[in-house]
Write an enzyme that holds these catalytic residues in place. Structure first.
Site, PDB file in Angstrom:
ATOM      1  N   PRO A  38       1.015  -1.351  -0.176  1.00 12.48           N
ATOM      2  CA  PRO A  38       0.040  -0.446   0.225  1.00 12.48           C
ATOM      3  C   PRO A  38       0.445   1.466  -0.039  1.00 12.48           C
ATOM      4  O   PRO A  38       1.740   1.292   0.852  1.00 12.48           O
ATOM      5  CB  PRO A  38      -0.766  -0.090   1.619  1.00 12.48           C
ATOM      6  CG  PRO A  38      -0.250  -0.516   1.898  1.00 12.48           C
ATOM      7  CD  PRO A  38       0.762  -2.269   1.091  1.00 12.48           C
ATOM      8  N   MET A  39       0.708   2.237  -1.052  1.00  7.78           N
ATOM      9  CA  MET A  39       1.449   3.334  -1.097  1.00  7.78           C
ATOM     10  C   MET A  39       0.882   4.281  -1.223  1.00  7.78           C
ATOM     11  O   MET A  39       0.232   4.667  -2.115  1.00  7.78           O
ATOM     12  CB  MET A  39       2.780   2.489  -2.531  1.00  7.78           C
ATOM     13  CG  MET A  39       3.588   1.932  -2.085  1.00  7.78           C
ATOM     14  SD  MET A  39       4.556   1.746  -3.632  1.00  7.78           S
ATOM     15  CE  MET A  39       4.443   0.539  -3.556  1.00  7.78           C
ATOM     16  N   LEU A  40       0.472   5.565  -0.018  1.00 12.58           N
ATOM     17  CA  LEU A  40       0.041   6.706  -0.429  1.00 12.58           C
ATOM     18  C   LEU A  40      -0.080   7.339  -1.816  1.00 12.58           C
ATOM     19  O   LEU A  40       0.875   8.163  -2.028  1.00 12.58           O
ATOM     20  CB  LEU A  40      -0.093   6.999   1.088  1.00 12.58           C
ATOM     21  CG  LEU A  40      -0.498   8.429   1.773  1.00 12.58           C
ATOM     22  CD1 LEU A  40      -2.243   7.889   1.829  1.00 12.58           C
ATOM     23  CD2 LEU A  40      -0.689   9.146   2.831  1.00 12.58           C
ATOM     24  N   GLN A  89      -6.018  -1.395   2.968  1.00 12.80           N
ATOM     25  CA  GLN A  89      -5.498  -0.956   4.892  1.00 12.80           C
ATOM     26  C   GLN A  89      -6.215   0.208   5.044  1.00 12.80           C
ATOM     27  O   GLN A  89      -6.024   1.580   4.870  1.00 12.80           O
ATOM     28  CB  GLN A  89      -4.061  -0.723   4.376  1.00 12.80           C
ATOM     29  CG  GLN A  89      -3.116  -0.833   5.399  1.00 12.80           C
ATOM     30  CD  GLN A  89      -1.354   0.128   5.097  1.00 12.80           C
ATOM     31  OE1 GLN A  89      -1.532   0.815   4.889  1.00 12.80           O
ATOM     32  NE2 GLN A  89      -0.824  -0.698   5.864  1.00 12.80           N
ATOM     33  N   CYS A 112       2.899   3.292   9.367  1.00 15.19           N
ATOM     34  CA  CYS A 112       3.515   4.558   9.006  1.00 15.19           C
ATOM     35  C   CYS A 112       3.655   5.890  10.137  1.00 15.19           C
ATOM     36  O   CYS A 112       3.401   5.607  11.496  1.00 15.19           O
ATOM     37  CB  CYS A 112       1.972   5.447   7.875  1.00 15.19           C
ATOM     38  SG  CYS A 112       2.524   6.547   7.196  1.00 15.19           S
ATOM     39  N   HIS A 126       7.998  -3.998   8.118  1.00 13.35           N
ATOM     40  CA  HIS A 126       9.510  -3.576   7.234  1.00 13.35           C
ATOM     41  C   HIS A 126      10.256  -3.997   8.050  1.00 13.35           C
ATOM     42  O   HIS A 126      10.158  -3.461   9.326  1.00 13.35           O
ATOM     43  CB  HIS A 126       8.245  -2.180   6.965  1.00 13.35           C
ATOM     44  CG  HIS A 126       9.303  -1.658   6.150  1.00 13.35           C
ATOM     45  ND1 HIS A 126       8.908   0.212   5.899  1.00 13.35           N
ATOM     46  CD2 HIS A 126      10.497  -1.817   6.121  1.00 13.35           C
ATOM     47  CE1 HIS A 126       9.617   0.319   4.895  1.00 13.35           C
ATOM     48  NE2 HIS A 126      10.450  -0.328   5.128  1.00 13.35           N
ATOM     49  N   GLY A 156      10.609  -4.279   2.746  1.00  9.70           N
ATOM     50  CA  GLY A 156      11.647  -3.514   2.608  1.00  9.70           C
ATOM     51  C   GLY A 156      12.883  -3.444   1.117  1.00  9.70           C
ATOM     52  O   GLY A 156      13.570  -4.327   2.109  1.00  9.70           O
ATOM     53  N   ARG A 184       8.465   0.437  -3.451  1.00  8.49           N
ATOM     54  CA  ARG A 184       9.157   1.472  -4.942  1.00  8.49           C
ATOM     55  C   ARG A 184       8.864   0.870  -5.705  1.00  8.49           C
ATOM     56  O   ARG A 184       8.765   1.484  -7.587  1.00  8.49           O
ATOM     57  CB  ARG A 184       9.726   2.600  -4.361  1.00  8.49           C
ATOM     58  CG  ARG A 184       8.684   3.735  -2.958  1.00  8.49           C
ATOM     59  CD  ARG A 184      10.051   4.185  -2.519  1.00  8.49           C
ATOM     60  NE  ARG A 184      10.810   3.062  -1.735  1.00  8.49           N
ATOM     61  CZ  ARG A 184      11.790   3.840  -0.774  1.00  8.49           C
ATOM     62  NH1 ARG A 184      12.364   4.462  -0.860  1.00  8.49           N
ATOM     63  NH2 ARG A 184      12.549   2.159   0.018  1.00  8.49           N
TER      64      ARG A 184
END
Length: 345
Positions: free
Chosen positions: A26-28, A78, A108, A180, A221, A243
């Site tokens: 999940p990436m904001l 999430q 986060c 992570h 990570g 990423r």
């Protein structure tokens, strides 16, 4: 036209691998519904996550924060929050909408998240996290999972991590954790720096699995290749890629064959882009902007001649008034003809 994938959250036979064997983090601001639709064209098997959504946004917001495409499955929501009742309510709504998993963000480190009393700061409140997970577990039948760090601030010993996991697993009845492999600094570092500055400690996560063999544990990570993912899977149940999967989505075309089924087809990137056209047309007809979709596909041809021209054409033209599928078609024509022809373009 690309046919929607289907995925049953209650398969007739037990799957060969856990749902979390490989997932896109999940990436904001990144893993929105457009991104997930595109990623699902590249892999049938990867578990896809929404951006983090707060309980307040779901309960009080005007937008439909639970919207997703049926093609997204398997897909996880999430949640950000620390009120057990609010989380349980949102989890139930998500289950009714068809999500395959609910994940609680306990990783986060941003100031905004801390001010809302959720995210990584909750690592210091294991009992509260357990209450949150238990409330959601009692409310839904789908898996409820935790994504967290190996520690926060000075609370970074292995013993602290074990105590946190044990409390949440026993009191909260949580069976699935994504870790992570960095600690988080709650002050002094930006969220971006917290993804890069604290050193990775993969061995600590491996040890956690050895000490809690009954739990499903995935790692997150710094994972950049599927070879690295395979190495982690020698020790753990799952790998979450962040990423790299977003910035170089071509890596996802290999996931099904490399990590799930050696006989699975490798998706070719050109055909995936072409399969996106009907979706783009549908979204544009409903008022979406082309640039909101194409920003997720910029990296698909990374390392291929013409990739820079592809990115430039989309970046310069997708936001123009009236921009449509033709912009993507024009950009695709700039990709190396030899590559395009090799995949049957």
């Amino acid at each position: 036209m690309h046919e929607a994938q289907t995925f049953s959250s209650t398969p007739a036979t037990k799957p060969q691998y856990p749902l979390q064997r490989f997932s896109v983090a999940p990436m904001l601001d990144w893993t929105d519904r457009h991104c997930r639709y595109f990623h699902r064209l590249l892999t049938k098997q990867a578990l896809l996550y929404t951006e983090m959504v707060t309980t307040g946004a779901i309960i009080h917001g005007k937008a439909d924060y639970l919207a997703y495409s049926e093609q997204d499955h398997p897909v996880a929501l999430q949640l950000g929050g620390s009120d057990p009742q609010a989380l349980a309510h949102c989890a139930k709504l998500a289950e009714q909408r068809g999500y395959n998993e609910i994940n609680l963000n306990v990783g986060c480190p941003s100031d905004r998240v801390q001010n809302g009393r959720f995210g990584a700061c909750l690592m210091g409140e294991a009992d509260l996290v357990a209450d949150c997970i238990k409330a959601m577990r009692d409310a839904v039948a789908i898996p409820v999972t935790v994504k967290t760090r190996i520690g926060i601030d000075q609370l970074d010993s292995y013993e602290f991590l074990c105590e946190f996991v044990q409390t949440v697993a026993e009191r909260g009845e949580c069976e699935i954790f994504t870790i992570h492999a960095r600690k988080a600094w709650l002050s002094g570092l930006s969220p971006k720096e917290n993804r890069e500055v604290p050193p990775l400690d993969y061995e600590r996560v491996y040890q956690l699995k050895r000490d809690f063999p009954a739990l499903t544990i995935a790692i997150n990570g710094g994972v950049k290749t599927l070879a690295e993912a395979k190495e982690h899977l020698k020790h753990l149940d799952g790998v979450m890629m962040g990423r790299e999967a977003y910035q170089n989505p071509g890596i996802l075309t290999q996931v099904d064959r490399e990590l799930f089924d050696p006989n699975a087809p490798v998706v070719d990137s050109v055909k995936a882009i072409e399969a996106l056209y009907p979706y783009i047309e549908q979204e544009l007809s409903q008022g979406a902007y082309l640039g909101h979709i194409t920003r997720h596909i910029l990296g698909i041809f990374q390392g291929i001649p013409g990739a820079r021209q592809w990115r430039r054409h989309l970046s310069e033209n997708a936001h123009k008034p009236g921009a449509g599928v033709s912009v993507v078609e024009e950009a695709l024509a700039l990709v190396s003809p030899s590559y395009y022809e090799s995949v049957g373009g």
